[in-house]
Design a protein around this motif. Structure first.
Motif, PDB file in Angstrom:
ATOM      1  N   GLY A 154       0.809  -1.212   0.000  1.00  0.00           N
ATOM      2  CA  GLY A 154       0.000   0.000   0.000  1.00  0.00           C
ATOM      3  C   GLY A 154       0.838   1.257   0.000  1.00  0.00           C
ATOM      4  N   ALA A 191      -2.670   7.869   5.812  1.00  0.00           N
ATOM      5  CA  ALA A 191      -3.119   6.483   5.692  1.00  0.00           C
ATOM      6  C   ALA A 191      -1.972   5.579   5.232  1.00  0.00           C
ATOM      7  CB  ALA A 191      -4.283   6.401   4.701  1.00  0.00           C
ATOM      8  N   MET A 192      -1.142   6.093   4.321  1.00  0.00           N
ATOM      9  CA  MET A 192      -0.029   5.281   3.798  1.00  0.00           C
ATOM     10  C   MET A 192       0.987   4.982   4.889  1.00  0.00           C
ATOM     11  SD  MET A 192       2.549   6.219   0.646  1.00  0.00           S
ATOM     12  CE  MET A 192       1.204   6.261  -0.528  1.00  0.00           C
ATOM     13  N   GLU A 234       1.987  -0.847   9.752  1.00  0.00           N
ATOM     14  CA  GLU A 234       1.308  -2.069  10.197  1.00  0.00           C
ATOM     15  C   GLU A 234       1.807  -3.293   9.418  1.00  0.00           C
ATOM     16  OE1 GLU A 234      -2.738  -1.097   9.543  1.00  0.00           O
ATOM     17  OE2 GLU A 234      -2.952   0.138  11.365  1.00  0.00           O
ATOM     18  N   ARG A 235       1.971  -3.117   8.124  1.00  0.00           N
ATOM     19  CA  ARG A 235       2.323  -4.279   7.298  1.00  0.00           C
ATOM     20  C   ARG A 235       3.818  -4.604   7.316  1.00  0.00           C
ATOM     21  NH1 ARG A 235      -1.479  -3.207   1.888  1.00  0.00           N
ATOM     22  NH2 ARG A 235      -3.481  -3.249   3.021  1.00  0.00           N
ATOM     23  N   ARG A 251      -0.037   5.764  -4.012  1.00  0.00           N
ATOM     24  CA  ARG A 251      -1.371   6.329  -4.250  1.00  0.00           C
ATOM     25  C   ARG A 251      -1.314   7.182  -5.502  1.00  0.00           C
ATOM     26  NH1 ARG A 251      -5.437   7.218  -0.631  1.00  0.00           N
ATOM     27  NH2 ARG A 251      -6.408   8.157  -2.479  1.00  0.00           N
ATOM     28  N   GLN A 296       0.533   4.876   8.075  1.00  0.00           N
ATOM     29  CA  GLN A 296      -0.035   3.946   9.046  1.00  0.00           C
ATOM     30  C   GLN A 296      -0.077   2.526   8.473  1.00  0.00           C
ATOM     31  OE1 GLN A 296      -3.866   5.111  10.581  1.00  0.00           O
ATOM     32  NE2 GLN A 296      -4.222   3.142  11.593  1.00  0.00           N
ATOM     33  N   ARG A 297      -0.511   2.421   7.225  1.00  0.00           N
ATOM     34  CA  ARG A 297      -0.643   1.103   6.577  1.00  0.00           C
ATOM     35  C   ARG A 297       0.720   0.416   6.445  1.00  0.00           C
ATOM     36  NH1 ARG A 297      -3.832   2.796   3.044  1.00  0.00           N
ATOM     37  NH2 ARG A 297      -2.269   3.415   1.507  1.00  0.00           N
TER      38      ARG A 297
END
Length: 887
Positions: free
Chosen positions: A538, A556-557, A563-564, A541, A559-560
């Motif tokens: 992710g 959002a990027m 997490e990943r 964008r 954070q994503r």
């Protein structure tokens, strides 16, 4: 050592078998029996036991009256190195080492002993070799080979005997039949060099498991393939299993695909099975001059025609469309229920005259297509009668007809008549079509050797200083992968258009400010050397239209990605313009390093699904425009790039420029280990790289010295003043063909006769291509050019030196434009060639000069050449100049 002393191996006057034996079924007994059965030269047996062989047996080498030209060694492994040393000291120059089981130390000791005396070794661990026209069977094969004009070379001993059995059953003969075994000394490159110029060998067939010395192999293969068909089977076509790769290029560039690219570049043909190997040689031997791209099928059975059509569709062979005129002519000679299309079905009850009439129409109505003739036996007329009636048509030149007599006993006499007349014959329609597809592929590979590339794209002058700074910055930081901004900066320095890019901290507001400065819409990406494929986590964008969208996407990027990939180091974000191009194609251009053939270039359809689509082709650098275009055409996406419906054709020159830029990068920057440009967006206006990855290595795996084919030696270009005119002396290029033809057309025919011994000024394209497309590893041609009033360049002189494969002797030739003789240009060019060959390690330069050419004789005498009468022609003089100190 290439071809040195291979005459002793393949044309010996005397042979000694060490380990000759009378023990039944032993290797020594079999080799002795095979040689004693047919060899016409002197033959000696050596064995300390002195077995009863019906002839005197020497106990040791010292008991032989003279040194044998060829030694065949069947003794235990421990004896081989010492025996080779003694043979070399005695004067033997070739050995077939049948013995297996040599340790690595024993093998090295054998090679060290051989090299001291330039003894050539075939093997060890080989079945041996056969030269049928000499009755020479220096092997433990179970049978002799028939004399013929095909050479068969194999790394597999089992296949040697299997193919020999298969060929004898079908009456196929050979000029040479060679088992390489371990290939410790004599390898494929040596054999290609030797057989490529062997007058008895019409075609070379090979079974290959691995290649050593790839640059020598490629050089020898390209030289041999210009003279005769070279066809091979290589084991190991299946995938080796998927491997993790940090780039799309690394995942797609499989070793077998690289081998295919090498075969294509060398002008050879690869087939999949041994059966196909002989299918291909059958057609190339009898049908090589046919250049047809399409096929007409003439048959007396609809089913056979359908089988041929299905095979053609499967193998990409186009069936020709019958013209209205051809249909009208066939209507006049065929019954009303004939097929009225291609395949042409003349119906099963056809008498011999109907075959003749139909074939005559097809030959005259369509002169550009080959014709596949298929006949199934019937009770109406014997097949042999049909063959006899057709012979005047099928033997017309150039060859147009392939035969396919379906069946066995009933059609065997017809098949024999076709074969005796030189018409290629195949047992089934599918095999005939497959063989025709091999012919088309072969001609396309040959065309890559002979096509004239257009001029190189203007302005392709890389900023090497900028590139080296980027590479060194990454290496000094201990990083292999360049960041995306660095990769794009490197590509821009190389001449590849890239999108502008801004790097900002991992801060949404900073990203929005960069987007405001660039203009909308934009693309936002994560920046982390720990994340290889950003889309997978992710980290990309697209199509963001304002600052708020950029801020939200950045938050959002981050954070994503956290997490990943919680352990990935986030260096920041990148912002670049969103490229919108209607009708654009996503492509991939890449480069990687093959363990055997070195740098390799990849092209294909790009995008995120690139591995799934797997639409790609590979090529060995160096590239020029013609080779770049051939690379593109080997992919499926090439059809889309030509345009369709309302989509205009893509701008091919921009793709060429990108491929050439990558090729030049690999030559100029040894630290390049991998390049991945994906996607490269291309439309009718041009190309631009949207994303790129570049890996570098301090081990320097790239660079011109690692190319399997030596690139253009730019370092040899010189510019000097000549009588007040700028003169460039440089190696010739493939792009010089038109300029070279103009030079030859301005020559006085008498000057050409004195230099080249013939007086014609016209020259075929194929011959010009051979003069301009040279292998810089074994040949050099320097041309002298000067400016023309229109801003171009004209060739005013050329000197050429062609080295033998051992780099022992170079034969020279020189031409200076007729109106410029006597101004010192000839001496300047000759001295440039002499200096180059001396630095190249060539031992001597030689030439043959007409006795009446006093100007040339005076020139070479001033340069230090020795002049002596020709031993066979009083009108010629031999000239020679030693280039290296006497040893």
């Amino acid at each position: 050592m290439s071809i040195r002393n291979l005459e002793s191996l393949f044309a010996p006057r005397c042979v000694a078998v060490f380990g000759a034996s009378d023990r039944a079924h032993s290797v020594g007994a079999t080799v002795w029996r095979n040689l004693a059965r047919g060899f016409q030269g002197e033959l000696w047996a050596v064995n300390p036991r002195q077995p009863d062989l019906g002839v005197p047996v020497a106990r040791d080498l010292d008991e032989l009256p003279v040194a044998p030209d060829l030694a065949v060694i069947c003794t235990p492994a421990a004896t081989v190195p010492g025996l080779i040393a003694r043979l070399g000291a005695r004067g033997t120059r070739a050995a077939v080492v049948v013995t297996a089981g040599l340790s690595a130390a024993q093998k090295q000791a054998m090679l060290d002993a051989a090299r001291r005396h330039t003894v050539r070794i075939l093997g060890p661990n080989c079945i041996g070799m056969l030269v049928p026209h000499l009755g020479l069977n220096a092997s433990f094969a179970h049978a002799d080979a028939r004399p013929g004009q095909i050479a068969f070379l194999s790394q597999s001993g089992a296949l040697v005997t299997a193919v020999l059995d298969w060929a004898n059953d079908r009456g196929i003969g050979f000029s040479h039949f060679v088992s390489l075994g371990d290939g410790a000394d004599v390898d494929f490159g040596d054999l290609l060099d030797y057989l490529g110029s062997d007058a008895r060998t019409r075609a070379i067939l090979m079974y290959v498991e691995s290649i050593s010395a790839p640059r020598k192999f490629m050089s020898a293969a390209r030289a041999a393939a210009r003279n005769k068909p070279v066809i091979l089977v290589k084991s190991g076509r299946s995938a080796q299993g998927s491997r993790a790769a940090a780039s799309h290029t690394g995942a797609l560039a499989g070793a077998d695909d690289v081998f295919d690219a090498a075969i294509s570049r060398a002008g050879m043909l690869r087939v999949n099975t041994l059966h196909q190997l002989f299918l291909a040689v059958e057609l190339l031997a009898r049908f090589r001059d046919n250049r047809s791209e399409r096929l007409l099928v003439l048959t007396n059975g609809g089913g056979a025609g359908v089988m041929a059509a299905d095979a053609a569709a499967h193998m990409g062979v186009e069936l020709a469309t019958l013209s209205p005129e051809a249909i009208a002519q066939l209507d006049a000679v065929l019954p009303g229920n004939w097929s009225r299309s291609n395949p042409v079905d003349i119906i099963g009850d056809a008498p011999a005259t109907r075959y003749v009439d139909a074939l005559r129409v097809l030959r005259t109505a369509d002169r550009d297509s080959a014709i596949l003739f298929i006949q199934a036996p019937t009770a109406i007329v014997p097949s042999e009668t049909i063959a006899e009636a057709l012979l005047p048509l099928v033997t017309e030149r150039p060859p147009r007809v392939l035969g396919c007599w379906l069946g066995h006993g009933a059609v065997e006499p017809a098949r024999a008549r076709f074969r005796a007349a030189g018409v290629p014959d195949f047992p089934t329609p599918e095999e005939a079509v497959r063989a025709f597809s091999f012919l088309r592929q072969y001609h396309r590979h040959q065309a890559e050797l002979l096509e004239t590339p257009p001029a190189l794209p203007e302005g392709l002058t890389p900023d090497l200083g900028g590139i080296r700074r980027i590479v060194q910055e990454a290496l000094q930081a201990g990083r292999q992968w360049l960041t995306e901004p660095q990769a794009k900066a490197l590509l821009a320095c190389a001449g590849v258009p890239v999108t502008p890019i801004r790097t900002v901290p991992a801060d949404p507001d900073a990203a929005a400010a960069a987007a405001d400065a660039l203009g909308y819409p934009v693309v936002l990406k994560i920046l982390s050397e720990d994340i290889t494929h950003k889309s997978d986590v992710g980290g990309v964008r697209l199509d963001l239209h304002d600052a708020q969208e950029v801020r939200e996407a950045a938050r959002a990027m981050l954070q994503r990605v956290t997490e990943r990939r919680p352990h990935a180091r986030i260096e920041g974000l990148t912002v670049q313009p969103m490229v919108r191009r209607r009708h654009a194609h996503e492509l991939i251009v890449g480069a990687s390093i093959d363990p055997l053939f070195g740098p390799v270039i990849l092209f294909g359809q790009g995008g995120t699904a690139v591995e799934v689509l797997a639409d790609r082709a590979l090529a060995l650098p160096p590239l020029n425009v013609t080779l770049a275009e051939a690379l593109i055409e080997r992919t499926r996406v090439a059809r889309l790039l030509r345009g369709y419906r309302d989509v205009p054709p893509a701008h091919r020159p921009s793709i060429h420029r990108t491929l050439l830029a990558v090729s030049q990068l690999l030559a100029d920057v040894p630290e390049i280990a991998e390049i991945d440009i994906n996607p490269l967006i291309v439309d009718a206006e041009g190309a631009i790289a949207l994303d790129a990855r570049v890996r570098v290595s301090a081990d320097c795996p790239a660079g011109a010295r690692h190319f399997a084919i030596r690139p253009y030696p730019q370092e040899l270009v010189q510019t000097l003043d000549w009588h007040g005119t700028p003169l460039t002396v440089r190696p010739i290029r493939p792009e010089d063909e038109a300029q070279h033809l103009a030079f030859l057309e301005k020559m006085d025919p008498e000057d050409i006769r004195l230099r080249i011994f013939y007086s014609r000024r016209s020259i075929e394209h194929s011959e010009l291509a051979r003069l301009t497309q040279i292998d810089y590893d074994r040949e050099m041609a320097f041309i002298a050019t000067r400016p023309t009033p229109d801003g171009g360049q004209e060739t005013i002189g050329v000197v050429r030196g062609i080295c033998d494969p051992d780099n022992d002797t170079a034969e020279y030739g020189i031409l200076v434009r007729s109106d410029l003789k006597g101004r010192g240009l000839g001496r300047l060019l000759m001295q440039r060639l002499i200096d180059y060959l001396r630095a190249h390690g060539t031992r001597r330069i030689v030439g043959t000069v007409l006795r009446e050419n006093q100007a040339m004789l005076a020139l070479v005498q001033r340069l230090g050449f020795q002049i002596r009468p020709h031993p066979e022609d009083p009108d010629l003089r031999c000239v020679e100049l030693p280039l290296q100190p006497s040893q």
